[in-house]
Design an enzyme around this catalytic site. Sequence first.
Site, mmCIF file in Angstrom:
data_model
loop_
_atom_site.group_PDB
_atom_site.id
_atom_site.type_symbol
_atom_site.label_atom_id
_atom_site.label_comp_id
_atom_site.label_asym_id
_atom_site.label_seq_id
_atom_site.Cartn_x
_atom_site.Cartn_y
_atom_site.Cartn_z
ATOM 1 N N ASP A 33 6.139 3.590 -2.349
ATOM 2 C CA ASP A 33 6.316 2.159 -2.092
ATOM 3 C C ASP A 33 5.854 1.395 -3.335
ATOM 4 O OD1 ASP A 33 5.837 -0.586 -1.118
ATOM 5 O OD2 ASP A 33 6.202 0.270 0.858
ATOM 6 N N ILE A 34 6.703 0.494 -3.844
ATOM 7 C CA ILE A 34 6.342 -0.206 -5.086
ATOM 8 C C ILE A 34 5.324 -1.329 -4.859
ATOM 9 C CG2 ILE A 34 8.311 0.286 -6.599
ATOM 10 C CD1 ILE A 34 9.473 -2.432 -5.733
ATOM 11 N N GLN A 96 10.138 -6.496 9.547
ATOM 12 C CA GLN A 96 10.848 -5.545 8.683
ATOM 13 C C GLN A 96 11.523 -6.321 7.548
ATOM 14 O OE1 GLN A 96 13.838 -3.187 10.717
ATOM 15 N NE2 GLN A 96 14.308 -1.968 8.894
ATOM 16 N N HIS A 102 12.906 3.096 7.908
ATOM 17 C CA HIS A 102 11.920 3.821 7.088
ATOM 18 C C HIS A 102 10.604 3.928 7.831
ATOM 19 C CE1 HIS A 102 11.961 -0.448 6.019
ATOM 20 N NE2 HIS A 102 10.642 -0.364 5.879
ATOM 21 N N HIS A 104 6.575 4.187 6.970
ATOM 22 C CA HIS A 104 5.506 4.080 5.977
ATOM 23 C C HIS A 104 4.514 5.206 6.242
ATOM 24 C CE1 HIS A 104 6.446 -0.188 4.794
ATOM 25 N NE2 HIS A 104 6.988 -0.192 5.995
HETATM 26 P P1 AMP Z 1 9.311 -3.112 5.748
HETATM 27 O O1 AMP Z 1 8.786 -4.523 5.632
HETATM 28 O O2 AMP Z 1 8.688 -2.311 6.848
HETATM 29 O O3 AMP Z 1 10.814 -3.152 5.803
HETATM 30 O O4 AMP Z 1 8.875 -2.354 4.429
HETATM 31 C C1 AMP Z 1 9.634 -2.317 3.283
HETATM 32 C C2 AMP Z 1 8.777 -1.685 2.213
HETATM 33 O O5 AMP Z 1 9.593 -1.393 1.122
HETATM 34 C C3 AMP Z 1 7.645 -2.585 1.720
HETATM 35 O O6 AMP Z 1 6.404 -1.921 1.891
HETATM 36 C C4 AMP Z 1 7.991 -2.817 0.253
HETATM 37 O O7 AMP Z 1 6.837 -2.853 -0.549
HETATM 38 C C5 AMP Z 1 8.871 -1.619 -0.053
HETATM 39 N N1 AMP Z 1 9.850 -1.795 -1.102
HETATM 40 C C6 AMP Z 1 10.682 -2.846 -1.308
HETATM 41 N N2 AMP Z 1 11.494 -2.598 -2.348
HETATM 42 C C7 AMP Z 1 11.187 -1.349 -2.795
HETATM 43 C C8 AMP Z 1 11.674 -0.538 -3.859
HETATM 44 N N3 AMP Z 1 12.661 -0.935 -4.675
HETATM 45 N N4 AMP Z 1 11.112 0.692 -4.040
HETATM 46 C C9 AMP Z 1 10.106 1.106 -3.238
HETATM 47 N N5 AMP Z 1 9.602 0.376 -2.226
HETATM 48 C C10 AMP Z 1 10.133 -0.838 -2.007
#
Ligand code: AMP
Length: 139
Positions: A33-34, A96, A102, A104
């Site tokens: 996760d970035i 979300q 996904h 976490h």
């Molecule tokens: P959610 O809010 O549960 O949909 O989580 C989405 C997650 O994706 C968040 O923790 C973000 O930090 C992560 N995220 C968003 N863009 C990217 C990316 N390009 N690469 C890796 N993680 C990402």
Amino acid sequence: MSYDSNNIFAKILRGEIPCIKLYEDAHTLAFMDIMPQAEGHALVIPKEPAVTLFELSDAAAQACLATVRKIGNAQKKGLGAEGVVLMQLNGEGAGQTVPHFHIHVIPGSIADLRKPHATHMADPAHLKTVADKIVAALA
Ligand code: AMP
């Protein structure tokens, strides 16, 4: 909920944007996760297009859980995590932010999740260092 094939995780799956990959098999991909909420915060996604758990096939859900186990065990072994927190948000109403299913996978305790969700971009070089430890522990 209809699936938008231009979401960021679909682009990662197609190789159109990069990710720090931890593991991949025929049905799933795991990457860093970035905007981690704790050191080692990883994401596991299915290759099947689905927004939430409620549209995901049973087979894809099972494949995701198998990958979550691999990643969680590697976080424990490689990062010395005593616990692993799983989080999974379904729909905008749940907060979300990326509309591709996904899970976490977050090393540590729920008590350590002080960083807000999806807000602070981590240093990519540091993420890669942490990822290398997880990948080494997968072997
Ligand atoms: P959610 O809010 O549960 O949909 O989580 C989405 C997650 O994706 C968040 O923790 C973000 O930090 C992560 N995220 C968003 N863009 C990217 C990316 N390009 N690469 C890796 N993680 C990402």
